[in-house]
Design an enzyme around this catalytic site. Structure first.
Site, PDB file in Angstrom:
ATOM      1  N   HIS A 318     -10.390 -28.823 -51.354  1.00 35.41           N
ATOM      2  CA  HIS A 318     -11.194 -29.363 -50.330  1.00 35.41           C
ATOM      3  C   HIS A 318     -10.028 -30.410 -49.612  1.00 35.41           C
ATOM      4  O   HIS A 318      -9.381 -31.040 -50.296  1.00 35.41           O
ATOM      5  CB  HIS A 318     -12.284 -30.196 -50.621  1.00 35.41           C
ATOM      6  CG  HIS A 318     -13.068 -30.904 -49.484  1.00 35.41           C
ATOM      7  ND1 HIS A 318     -12.995 -31.614 -48.614  1.00 35.41           N
ATOM      8  CD2 HIS A 318     -14.353 -30.502 -49.209  1.00 35.41           C
ATOM      9  CE1 HIS A 318     -13.996 -31.621 -47.714  1.00 35.41           C
ATOM     10  NE2 HIS A 318     -14.807 -30.976 -47.994  1.00 35.41           N
ATOM     11  N   ARG A 338     -15.444 -34.727 -40.579  1.00 38.59           N
ATOM     12  CA  ARG A 338     -14.648 -34.119 -39.437  1.00 38.59           C
ATOM     13  C   ARG A 338     -15.384 -33.253 -38.593  1.00 38.59           C
ATOM     14  O   ARG A 338     -15.194 -33.017 -37.358  1.00 38.59           O
ATOM     15  CB  ARG A 338     -13.411 -32.869 -40.336  1.00 38.59           C
ATOM     16  CG  ARG A 338     -12.331 -33.911 -40.750  1.00 38.59           C
ATOM     17  CD  ARG A 338     -11.437 -32.899 -41.526  1.00 38.59           C
ATOM     18  NE  ARG A 338     -12.045 -32.553 -42.842  1.00 38.59           N
ATOM     19  CZ  ARG A 338     -12.335 -31.253 -43.152  1.00 38.59           C
ATOM     20  NH1 ARG A 338     -11.548 -30.349 -42.560  1.00 38.59           N
ATOM     21  NH2 ARG A 338     -12.743 -30.898 -44.269  1.00 38.59           N
TER      22      ARG A 338
END
Lengths: 542, 416
Positions: A318, A338
């Site tokens: 990740h 994000r």
């Protein structure tokens, strides 16, 4: 490896705040991944020496674990208590709970054995959300294509199609169970599901509840499992070996009761492995966002019994794990950040990648910054900035309404998220491959199903955000329903661990050590020793 | 150390059901020798010392002599390929890979004894073996050699492949006859013995697959050659089905009289994962267990009997220290309880009770009373059945109780 000191980097970050320039990039995605992704740059994948997948490339640490000797011998389970059930579910996360609920709903008797506690799993750590093509501008076809493409076209098309098609029904099922979702429109009840766009998607498809979607999901699943009379939950009972019948099919499992220090044989008509992934093996030396239980136990047991695996050289890192402070390293900053618009900024105060690219691309880009000296160094920890203050400026109040976990995490890191960016670095997050299954979760071993992160083929070589939560419910329910059809069948006449003899033969003939034993059950730093705990050491003097 | 000696398992003759190839490889020579002198064939077999490989070890020539002595026109020889006991897998290999070896052996027996009916009685679970035998018999039916054999005895010879019931009990001699006659596979009382009155009243000899498969070689190479293949007083070779906790389980053809140690540690490459050797179930799990002190035993009928056990079919199920004796015994007792035909009440309920008590002990629910009950059953059950099933079942329990009593006790104590 050089890096830019924190104070200097913070100055540049502040100087550019609000308008970080995106650095032009010549490298193609394939080049980026080949040069910087840990699957390519970490321990070189090696061929497995024994088992049904002998010759297949596998991450070396995982290969070493897969090719271990069993923890127990036949004599260790002589005189052990035997429980009989229709369906044995191993694993107490979302996939296991969904499988158990569905099987019990069909009228099967279910035992759910989990090594920790029910719900104490990676599912509760899933923050971002769950994908399902429910929007007017979206369709299962688009969901399929996005998923298949993000997985580098390595996935099993049938599984991906099943996943995408199941999406809307999974959401309906979860809502019926009582799960809450974020909605748009300010009405006291009901509303339209709020959708966000995951990295790599062509339409907004993420449904979420704040930024602790998995926790909310597990809350309702845990309640439903606990209240169902047809499900017996065995907490703190790791599976240490599967039981085989005389034809090589799965006939249940040997579980070890951590409370009573003894083995229990659970005979089952069907066994569903939902033991999750392998993050806690800390592959290639990476920190992990995974839960304490993610030690690949089910994978090891299934392979030993002859289940085919796939893509065991592919893991997801990740992009945004905590890099500083050290004691929280690996902790996850949800992709929701994000997804909402937070930018990644290097030590020079510039953006270096489109943050909504698939995870393997973004992770590789961050590792490139760090390796080429544009990372930010603070107290020996290196990473890049995640521009949370910029996000808060653009969307005031977001930390209170949507990114609640992020605010909580920032507090644990002792920083003010409205003023100071988080230092992040890729963290080992997900096992892309696993046990090969069909659309019912059936593995190549008769009687053995695998659902959730242990399974492979759904996500190809890279998983999209939000597809894991969908995968566990979609395939958990399918496996539960399919397995429950066997509830009227006869038990196999014998359930034992004879298959480990074949395995030991292969180990010896391949010159592999017999004293390396698996599965780990707990991470190395858990200091758990089954042999000592169960008192089954060498019995030579007896 | 003694080496592998492949006669029946010679890789060159593992050709399946192809009669032309079989004959081109020297097959048929034995039958031709028998046809040339049927009486001489009996002498050769007697001199060779060939004994029944199905477990009894009874001299083959003595069986045949009973058949020859009969005045009856119709006589029968049954090739017993029911093989169903745990750990035995020799006959199915021969049936599948060298059916002509078996059929030629059967024809030699027929010629030597003047028998006109030859039944190949095959377990339908050996699907490949059954199919291979059917194909092979068809080829013999149209071959000149069969004509020559018929001319030698002056009768036409019936060759038939018969499917057995696939049940363990169906391998018992009188159950074989009952099945061929179209009945249930129920053993019946003896006498009359099959050699007096067997299939449809005809005097009948029942020979094991492996016994018959030896005949073509004995007739072709002579009795002395066969005797020389064995070690010491033992003659010929033996197929040993090696299984259990050894590194290389499998079917091994060794000189009769090879030592248990060689079979396990040389051919089987020793114990699995370096565990200590614990015991061996010999010849299907119905005999006295051999333990570490018996590792030096020569694996032939007489030497094994001298240790109060039996060679049986040559199956050797090896148990290491890592495996529980109680679990194994309990598993085999399930097999016997399922295998009992149910005619004789002591066997029907006796095997069931033994299995129930053993399962209870294995599942940790046993008590000291259960051990006493096992011993009690072991003393009253033997000899209560028409056939030897109950005797075999009791023998293995009794033997494990006397040798591994501590394992039973610790299984009972485990849950305290």
């Amino acid at each position: 490896m050089t890096a830019i000191p924190y104070a200097e980097a913070l100055d540049r970050y502040r100087a550019n705040a609000g308008g970080f320039p995106l650095r032009p990039d010549d490298a193609t995605i394939a080049e980026l991944i080949a040069a910087y992704h840990p699957d390519s740059t970490g321990g070189k994948a090696i061929p497995l020496k024994i088992g049904v997948n002998a010759g297949m490339l596998c991450q070396p640490q995982v290969a070493a674990l897969l090719q271990t000797n069993a923890l127990i011998e036949d004599v260790d389970i002589a005189g052990a208590e035997i429980l009989n059930t229709d369906i044995l579910v191993i694993g107490g996360g979302g996939a296991g709970a969904a499988a158990a609920l569905t099987a019990a709903g069909e009228g099967a008797r279910v035992i759910l054995a989990t090594k920790l506690l029910l719900g104490d799993s990676n599912t509760v750590m899933a923050e971002g959300g769950i994908q399902a093509a429910v929007g007017d501008d979206d369709s299962p076809q688009r969901h399929f294509e996005d998923t298949f493409k993000a997985g580098h076209r390595a996935a099993d098309k049938e599984l991906v199609a099943q996943l995408a098609l199941d999406g809307p029904d999974v959401i309906r099922w979860l809502i019926k169970l009582g799960m809450s979702f974020d909605v748009v429109g300010h009405r006291p009840f009901g509303g339209t599901l709020k959708r966000k766009t995951p990295g790599g998607a062509t339409a907004p498809r993420i449904l979420s509840y704040r930024d602790f979607t998995g926790l909310e999901m597990m809350r309702v699943l845990r309640e439903a499992v606990g209240l169902h009379r047809g499900i017996q939950v065995m907490d703190r009972s790791p599976a240490v070996e599967l039981l085989s019948d005389e034809r090589g099919g799965c006939a249940g499992a040997v579980v070890y009761s951590l409370e009573h220090h003894r083995f229990v044989l659970v005979r089952a008509r069907r066994t569903i492995l939902a033991t999750g992934g392998s993050g806690r093996l800390h592959l290639n030396g990476f920190p992990t966002s995974n839960h304490y239980g993610a030690t690949a136990d089910g994978l090891v047991l299934a392979y030993r019994m002859g289940a085919k695996l796939r893509e065991m050289d592919s893991f997801q890192y990740h992009p945004t794990g905590i890099a500083h402070p050290a004691h929280l390293a690996g902790g996850l900053v949800s992709e929701a950040a994000r997804s909402e618009g937070a930018k990644l900024v290097n030590g020079l105060g510039e953006r270096f990648i489109d943050e909504l690219k698939p995870r393997d691309v973004v992770a590789s880009a961050i590792l490139r910054e760090i390796q080429e000296g544009r990372g930010v160094s603070r107290d020996g920890q290196t990473g890049v900035f995640l521009d949370v203050p910029g996000l808060v400026a653009a969307k005031p109040g977001i930390l209170e309404t949507t990114l609640i976990s992020l605010a909580h995490l920032a507090k644990k890191c002792r920083i003010d998220p409205t003023a100071e960016p988080l230092l992040v670095t890729p963290t080992l997050h997900y096992q892309n491959g696993g046990v090969a299954i069909d659309t019912h979760g059936q593995s190549s071993v008769p009687g053995l199903f695998c659902v959730g992160e242990i399974s492979g083929g759904i996500h190809g070589r890279n998983r999209m955000m939000g597809n894991a939560l969908l995968d566990i419910i979609s395939f958990g329910r399918r496996a539960g329903a399919h397995a429950a059809e066997a509830r009227a069948e006869a038990y196999s006449s014998r359930a034992g661990i004879g298959h480990i003899h074949d395995w030991q033969r292969q180990l010896t003939l391949a010159d592999l050590p017999l004293d390396a034993r698996g599965p780990h059950v707990f991470p190395d730093y858990g200091n758990f020793d089954l042999v000592a705990d169960a008192g089954i050491g060498p019995r030579a003097a007896e | 150390m003694t080496g592998i000696k492949q006669v029946l398992l010679d890789p060159a003759i593992q050709i399946g059901a192809d009669l032309t190839t079989w004959l081109s490889l020297g097959g048929g020579d034995g039958l031709k020798a028998a046809i040339a002198s049927p009486a001489g064939a009996l002498d050769t077999v007697r001199d060779s010392g060939l004994r029944g490989m199905g477990g009894a070890g009874f001299p083959t020539s003595r069986k045949w002599e009973m058949l020859i002595a009969s005045e009856a026109h119709d006589k029968a020889i049954v090739c017993n390929g029911n093989e169903d006991e745990p750990g035995t897998f020799k006959d199915r290999h021969l049936l599948e890979h060298t059916p002509h070896q078996v059929i030629e052996g059967g024809l030699i027996a027929a010629v030597a004894t003047g028998t006109n009916q030859l039944f190949f009685y095959i377990n339908p679970h050996h699907t490949k073996g059954l199919a291979a035998m059917r194909r092979a018999v068809e080829q013999w039916l149209v071959h000149d050699l069969l004509q020559a054999a018929q001319a030698a005895i002056g009768k036409s010879i019936k060759l038939a492949v018969v499917e057995s019931s696939g049940l363990y009990i169906g391998g018992e001699e009188t159950a074989v006859i009952s099945t061929i006659e179209g009945g249930f596979p129920f053993p019946r009382r003896k006498p009359p013995f099959p050699a007096q009155s067997g299939v449809f009243g005809a005097p009948t000899v029942i020979n094991n697959v492996e016994t018959l498969a030896n005949l073509p070689h004995i007739l072709a190479h002579g009795a002395a050659w066969h005797r020389a293949n064995g070690i010491g007083d033992a003659v010929g070779t033996k197929l040993y089905s090696l299984s259990g906790d050894v590194l290389r389980p499998g079917l091994y053809e060794l000189p009769m009289g090879s030592s248990l140690h060689d079979l396990v540690f040389v051919h089987g490459m020793g114990m699995l994962s370096g565990k200590e050797f614990k015991a061996v179930f010999t010849g299907g799990p119905s005999n006295t267990l051999l333990t570490k002190k018996d590792l030096d035993v020569a694996l032939d009928f007489d030497s094994v009997r001298a240790r109060n056990s039996r060679l049986g079919t040559g199956a050797m199920i090896v148990i290491s220290e890592g495996t529980s004796i109680v679990r194994k015994i309990s598993e085999y007792m399930d097999f016997f309880a399922n295998g009992s035909c149910g005619q004789c009440p002591p066997c029907k309920s006796g095997t069931y009770q033994l299995s129930r008590i053993l399962n209870r002990i294995d599942a940790g629910d046993g008590s000291d009373g259960d051990l006493a009950a096992l011993e009690n059953l072991c003393s009253i059950l033997p000899g209560c059945g028409r056939c030897a099933l109950i005797d075999g079942a009791v023998t293995v329990v009794e033997s494990s109780l006397s040798t591994f009593r501590n394992e039973y006790v610790s299984s009972i104590r485990r849950r305290d």
